[in-house]
Design a protein around this motif. Structure first.
Motif, mmCIF file in Angstrom:
data_model
loop_
_atom_site.group_PDB
_atom_site.id
_atom_site.type_symbol
_atom_site.label_atom_id
_atom_site.label_comp_id
_atom_site.label_asym_id
_atom_site.label_seq_id
_atom_site.Cartn_x
_atom_site.Cartn_y
_atom_site.Cartn_z
ATOM 1 N N ARG A 18 0.846 -1.207 0.000
ATOM 2 C CA ARG A 18 0.000 0.000 0.000
ATOM 3 C C ARG A 18 0.877 1.251 0.000
ATOM 4 N N GLU A 19 1.881 1.233 0.865
ATOM 5 C CA GLU A 19 2.803 2.374 0.983
ATOM 6 C C GLU A 19 3.479 2.681 -0.359
ATOM 7 N N LEU A 20 3.751 1.617 -1.128
ATOM 8 C CA LEU A 20 4.455 1.810 -2.395
ATOM 9 C C LEU A 20 3.494 2.044 -3.562
ATOM 10 N N GLY A 21 2.214 2.175 -3.236
ATOM 11 C CA GLY A 21 1.243 2.536 -4.273
ATOM 12 C C GLY A 21 0.959 1.431 -5.270
ATOM 13 N N VAL A 22 1.104 0.158 -4.855
ATOM 14 C CA VAL A 22 0.802 -0.954 -5.773
ATOM 15 C C VAL A 22 -0.717 -1.038 -5.955
ATOM 16 N N ALA A 23 -1.139 -0.923 -7.199
ATOM 17 C CA ALA A 23 -2.584 -0.805 -7.466
ATOM 18 C C ALA A 23 -3.206 -2.155 -7.823
ATOM 19 N N GLY A 24 -4.525 -2.224 -7.730
ATOM 20 C CA GLY A 24 -5.291 -3.405 -8.163
ATOM 21 C C GLY A 24 -4.954 -4.652 -7.377
ATOM 22 N N LEU A 25 -4.755 -4.512 -6.069
ATOM 23 C CA LEU A 25 -4.300 -5.653 -5.263
ATOM 24 C C LEU A 25 -5.437 -6.581 -4.851
ATOM 25 N N ARG A 26 -5.121 -7.862 -4.812
ATOM 26 C CA ARG A 26 -6.044 -8.884 -4.338
ATOM 27 C C ARG A 26 -5.233 -9.817 -3.456
ATOM 28 N N LEU A 27 -5.792 -10.233 -2.341
ATOM 29 C CA LEU A 27 -5.088 -11.171 -1.452
ATOM 30 C C LEU A 27 -5.843 -12.495 -1.432
ATOM 31 N N ARG A 28 -5.156 -13.554 -1.856
ATOM 32 C CA ARG A 28 -5.738 -14.903 -1.812
ATOM 33 C C ARG A 28 -5.107 -15.630 -0.639
ATOM 34 N N LEU A 29 -5.953 -16.382 0.085
ATOM 35 C CA LEU A 29 -5.508 -17.006 1.328
ATOM 36 C C LEU A 29 -6.033 -18.432 1.400
ATOM 37 N N SER A 30 -5.205 -19.333 1.906
ATOM 38 C CA SER A 30 -5.687 -20.696 2.120
ATOM 39 C C SER A 30 -4.865 -21.355 3.227
ATOM 40 N N SER A 31 -5.208 -22.584 3.550
ATOM 41 C CA SER A 31 -4.388 -23.354 4.488
ATOM 42 C C SER A 31 -4.139 -24.720 3.888
ATOM 43 N N LEU A 32 -2.882 -25.145 3.965
ATOM 44 C CA LEU A 32 -2.531 -26.464 3.428
ATOM 45 C C LEU A 32 -2.555 -27.524 4.517
ATOM 46 N N GLY A 33 -2.795 -27.114 5.768
ATOM 47 C CA GLY A 33 -2.832 -28.085 6.855
ATOM 48 C C GLY A 33 -1.469 -28.677 7.155
ATOM 49 N N SER A 34 -1.486 -29.798 7.841
ATOM 50 C CA SER A 34 -0.222 -30.457 8.200
ATOM 51 C C SER A 34 0.159 -31.426 7.087
ATOM 52 N N ARG A 35 1.371 -31.968 7.190
ATOM 53 C CA ARG A 35 1.789 -32.928 6.180
ATOM 54 C C ARG A 35 0.869 -34.145 6.170
ATOM 55 N N ALA A 36 0.405 -34.550 7.369
ATOM 56 C CA ALA A 36 -0.435 -35.753 7.455
ATOM 57 C C ALA A 36 -1.772 -35.544 6.746
ATOM 58 N N SER A 37 -2.432 -34.390 7.038
ATOM 59 C CA SER A 37 -3.728 -34.200 6.388
ATOM 60 C C SER A 37 -3.539 -33.985 4.890
ATOM 61 N N ARG A 38 -2.391 -33.412 4.531
ATOM 62 C CA ARG A 38 -2.144 -33.212 3.106
ATOM 63 C C ARG A 38 -1.934 -34.549 2.405
ATOM 64 N N ALA A 39 -1.286 -35.502 3.109
ATOM 65 C CA ALA A 39 -1.043 -36.811 2.506
ATOM 66 C C ALA A 39 -2.374 -37.514 2.225
ATOM 67 N N GLU A 40 -3.282 -37.425 3.189
ATOM 68 C CA GLU A 40 -4.583 -38.076 3.002
ATOM 69 C C GLU A 40 -5.334 -37.409 1.849
ATOM 70 N N TYR A 41 -5.273 -36.077 1.851
ATOM 71 C CA TYR A 41 -5.922 -35.324 0.780
ATOM 72 C C TYR A 41 -5.297 -35.670 -0.572
ATOM 73 N N GLY A 42 -3.956 -35.779 -0.598
ATOM 74 C CA GLY A 42 -3.234 -36.089 -1.835
ATOM 75 C C GLY A 42 -3.757 -37.376 -2.457
ATOM 76 N N GLU A 43 -3.995 -38.351 -1.616
ATOM 77 C CA GLU A 43 -4.498 -39.627 -2.148
ATOM 78 C C GLU A 43 -5.866 -39.457 -2.783
ATOM 79 N N ARG A 44 -6.727 -38.690 -2.109
ATOM 80 C CA ARG A 44 -8.077 -38.473 -2.664
ATOM 81 C C ARG A 44 -8.005 -37.692 -3.980
ATOM 82 N N LEU A 45 -7.098 -36.701 -4.007
ATOM 83 C CA LEU A 45 -6.968 -35.886 -5.222
ATOM 84 C C LEU A 45 -6.413 -36.739 -6.368
ATOM 85 N N ARG A 46 -5.415 -37.553 -6.072
ATOM 86 C CA ARG A 46 -4.847 -38.435 -7.103
ATOM 87 C C ARG A 46 -5.912 -39.354 -7.675
#
Ligand code: HAM
Length: 422
Positions: A155-183
């Protein structure tokens, strides 16, 4: 035959004097904001053992697989020009025993990084990042503070048109379980995917969210979402980070498709994009990396940070008009045609005396006529011009236009008095 001209390598650029002021402004703003929040400056070497990035950034990432400048040094060690700053900062944290300091240890840097990427506007092979890392605390307030600081800097540097995207990847364990479902989901729709996504289903299925390929995008609409797989603690951590950002009135969008190109992230991830930047819209991003220090041989230590690209900040920000600082005194003299001319020696003596007294001063160095010296001094914004002679000197006030002839050895005194009386 003429000697061919050499150019800077593709994807690199010179920072010319007219661009230096804008960069200095970014650095000054970063220093004020980050040091005000307790971050201290760190600089790590431009190259590191290749293993640091293979272990730290992740062997399956694009960065490690195809973008590193890796070379063997004279004794055959494999070294790599740093492609990013988080793994080196964690290496330094471990190497210097910073876990013994009061935690969290907050560090910031502004350095150049190297990635062999397809060069285009906003995507360089040598680029600059300002970054901030906080090590030693898993408090959600560290995540929120870190994001709020980057929001404030942009903001201080006048960067225009900003959007902030946010998420959580969880822990490695929950990601591993999720990875299997996604695969499983990707394998079930393998025929509809882009070939490069299909080839990476087992290696890095999350990258499918990044694809621009129409068929892949359709498949991803119905893909399982990582946020639904967070365990209770990770979900509570994420909820708290969101509540703190709301508290700080920083607007964000939860984006479950947010993937970052580095493997060390756990829990919070985020990215600021700017509409001002066509295809390379990422201005800055980061997240939490709670396992990284341990992975590099240190004690279990949570971490959170971000980096923002200086070139992209400058492309998307507002540039104030460049103004070179004016000088107090320009020392002119009558050319007498001899390189060892007495005019030049006298001028040099006055220049030296002026600088020793704390004045900003320059002298004639290009053999100009007296008339052209005055024009040049004017362009430099000199407040006074001294046309030095053996015993006497003409001192011209460039603002008021007054002119006086005084003894050469009293010039500095006269200029100091004139500036004081302003
Ligand atoms: P990154 O997203 O790879 O994260 O890079 C951060 C920023 O650096 C990008 O948002 C972009 O502005 C700039 N950048 C990256 N590559 C280039 C390029 N080739 N040319 C110009 N600018 C570029 C990291 O590097 C992580 N170390 C951030 C981090 C710190 N995460 C935790 N702590």
């Amino acid at each position: 035959m003429s000697t061919p001209k050499l150019k800077a390598p593709r994807g690199t650029h010179d920072v010319l004097p007219e661009q230096a002021a804008a960069r200095a402004r970014v650095e000054a703003a970063a220093r004020a904001i980050l040091e005000g929040a307790g971050y201290e400056r760190i600089e790590t070497p431009a190259f590191e053992a290749t293993e640091l990035f293979a272990r730290g950034v992740g062997a399956s990432t694009d960065i490690v697989q195809k973008e590193m400048y890796t070379f063997a040094d004279g004794s055959g060690r494999s070294l790599t020009l740093r492609p990013e700053g988080t793994a080196p900062v964690c290496r330094a944290y471990v190497e210097h025993g910073m876990h013994k300091l009061r935690q969290p240890v907050k560090l910031w840097y502004l350095s150049s990084f190297f990635r062999y990427e397809r060069a285009q506007a906003g995507r360089q092979r040598q680029f600059w990042q300002v970054g901030a890392e906080a090590l030693g605390s898993s408090a959600p307030a560290v995540d929120a503070e870190s994001i709020v600081l980057l929001a404030g800097l942009l903001r201080e540097l006048g960067v225009a048109g900003l959007r902030l995207r946010l998420s959580s990847l969880g822990s490695r364990a929950s990601r591993a379980e999720y990875g299997e479902r996604l695969r499983a989901h990707l394998h079930a729709h393998a025929d509809e995917l882009a070939s490069e996504v299909r080839e990476r289903i087992d290696l890095n299925p999350l990258r499918a969210f990044d694809s621009e390929h129409a068929g892949t995008r359709t498949v991803m609409v119905s893909a399982p979402r990582l946020l639904d797989f967070l365990d209770r603690e990770d979900a509570a951590h994420f909820a708290e980070v969101r509540a703190l950002l709301d508290e700080a009135e920083v607007a964000y969008e939860v984006d479950t498709t947010l993937v970052r190109g580095l493997d060390y992230y756990t829990r919070t991830v985020f990215e600021f994009t700017s509409q001002e930047l066509g295809a390379q819209s990422g201005v800055g991003g980061g997240g939490r990396y709670d396992g990284l220090v341990e992975q590099l041989g240190g004690p279990a230590t949570p971490g959170m940070g971000w980096a923002a690209g200086i070139e992209r900040i400058l492309l998307a920000g507002q540039q104030p008009a460049a103004a070179s600082p004016a000088i107090d005194l320009y020392v002119a003299f009558e050319q007498d045609g001899r390189p060892e001319g007495s005019g030049a020696r006298l001028a040099f003596g006055v220049l030296h005396a002026a600088r020793s007294a704390g004045l900003t001063a320059q002298m004639e160095l290009a053999g100009r006529s007296l008339k052209n010296q005055l024009g040049h001094a004017n362009r430099l914004g000199a407040r006074y011009v001294a046309i030095v002679g053996a015993g006497e000197t003409t001192l011209k006030d460039m603002q008021g236009g007054a002119q006086e002839t005084i003894a050469t050895d009293t010039i500095v005194h006269a200029v100091l008095r004139g500036l004081r009386d302003l």
